[in-house]
Write a protein that holds these residues in place. Sequence first.
Motif, PDB file in Angstrom:
ATOM      1  N   LEU A 227      16.633  -7.904   1.230  1.00  8.20           N
ATOM      2  CA  LEU A 227      15.884  -7.817  -0.014  1.00  8.20           C
ATOM      3  C   LEU A 227      15.054  -6.538  -0.006  1.00  8.20           C
ATOM      4  O   LEU A 227      14.432  -6.208   1.000  1.00  8.20           O
ATOM      5  N   ARG A 228      15.042  -5.833  -1.122  1.00  7.62           N
ATOM      6  CA  ARG A 228      14.216  -4.635  -1.238  1.00  7.62           C
ATOM      7  C   ARG A 228      12.927  -4.989  -1.994  1.00  7.62           C
ATOM      8  O   ARG A 228      12.984  -5.593  -3.059  1.00  7.62           O
ATOM      9  N   ILE A 229      11.790  -4.612  -1.405  1.00 11.78           N
ATOM     10  CA  ILE A 229      10.481  -4.970  -1.959  1.00 11.78           C
ATOM     11  C   ILE A 229       9.626  -3.709  -2.117  1.00 11.78           C
ATOM     12  O   ILE A 229       9.426  -2.951  -1.163  1.00 11.78           O
ATOM     13  N   ILE A 230       9.142  -3.494  -3.338  1.00  8.16           N
ATOM     14  CA  ILE A 230       8.089  -2.500  -3.593  1.00  8.16           C
ATOM     15  C   ILE A 230       6.784  -3.267  -3.602  1.00  8.16           C
ATOM     16  O   ILE A 230       6.588  -4.174  -4.409  1.00  8.16           O
ATOM     17  N   ASP A 231       5.866  -2.920  -2.721  1.00  7.57           N
ATOM     18  CA  ASP A 231       4.619  -3.667  -2.537  1.00  7.57           C
ATOM     19  C   ASP A 231       3.465  -2.666  -2.581  1.00  7.57           C
ATOM     20  O   ASP A 231       3.345  -1.810  -1.698  1.00  7.57           O
ATOM     21  N   PHE A 232       2.625  -2.779  -3.600  1.00  9.79           N
ATOM     22  CA  PHE A 232       1.595  -1.758  -3.818  1.00  9.79           C
ATOM     23  C   PHE A 232       0.302  -2.406  -4.298  1.00  9.79           C
ATOM     24  O   PHE A 232       0.321  -3.257  -5.180  1.00  9.79           O
ATOM     25  N   ILE A 233      -0.809  -2.031  -3.684  1.00 12.22           N
ATOM     26  CA  ILE A 233      -2.121  -2.535  -4.110  1.00 12.22           C
ATOM     27  C   ILE A 233      -2.813  -1.457  -4.936  1.00 12.22           C
ATOM     28  O   ILE A 233      -3.007  -0.334  -4.479  1.00 12.22           O
ATOM     29  N   VAL A 234      -3.160  -1.814  -6.159  1.00 12.48           N
ATOM     30  CA  VAL A 234      -3.862  -0.900  -7.051  1.00 12.48           C
ATOM     31  C   VAL A 234      -5.330  -0.890  -6.668  1.00 12.48           C
ATOM     32  O   VAL A 234      -5.993  -1.933  -6.692  1.00 12.48           O
ATOM     33  N   LYS A 235      -5.845   0.257  -6.310  1.00 14.15           N
ATOM     34  CA  LYS A 235      -7.240   0.366  -5.902  1.00 14.15           C
ATOM     35  C   LYS A 235      -8.137   0.392  -7.140  1.00 14.15           C
ATOM     36  O   LYS A 235      -7.841   1.048  -8.138  1.00 14.15           O
ATOM     37  N   THR A 236      -9.270  -0.300  -7.036  1.00 13.91           N
ATOM     38  CA  THR A 236     -10.208  -0.359  -8.156  1.00 13.91           C
ATOM     39  C   THR A 236     -11.299   0.697  -7.993  1.00 13.91           C
ATOM     40  O   THR A 236     -11.478   1.244  -6.918  1.00 13.91           O
TER      41      THR A 236
END
Length: 236
Positions: A227-236
């Motif tokens: 499985l290909r996963i794009i995992d990104f946390i948007v900084k506030t």
Amino acid sequence: MNLLRKDEICEIEVIDGLHLKILEDLNQDDEDVEENVGRFIWPTAMPMMKHIHENILPSFTKNMILIELGAGCGLLGMGLATTHKFHKVIITDHDDLWLHRNLDLNADVLGEEVMAARLDWGNTCEVDNVSTLIQEACKSVDGPNVMILASDVLYNHNSHNKLAHALHKLTSHNVPTRIVVGFLNDRDNDEASFLSVARKTLCDTFPCSKLVSVERKGKNRTRYIELRIIDFIVKT
């Protein structure tokens, strides 16, 4: 996963002993497929659910707000909603009537925190409406954490700009937001096309996908799905 087909309703075991009923439209003509593309289960939903259930959600202990984009039948969002406690779950698709039918089928296992909302990524009013739902959910709990999921949504390059702009709007709440996008196959440079837009619209460090291996147990053998996963946390 055990699949028992009954007309157009299938029963899916999403976790040990816990089943969801999913209504699919398996009798579509070719001319109907584009309009009703979400009315059947896409292949990434189950392995992505398992990956998030086992590897991502355990680190989020409370006050989680979950949003699914391009949910189709709603399997991914509903499945996670039955296995974890969320403050709010908002499952979205342009075909919200189909989503509502599937939520109604599973009313006995879904809590009041789970809802469906219409969302066409290119419709400003609908994006604003879902954004407002997220804001209201965030204001109603201390220390909210938001996660936005999307499964099998990169196949149409013409939608990438709309998706990126919708994500930008939906993550503009000064609340920690994690974006997780999953897919099995990069059919036609889908990822590169989306990343070129996402890095202009969201963040120039928006990451490439990573390959994860998801175990799938069958009756006679265990196999592994890549499985290909794009995992990104948007900084506030």
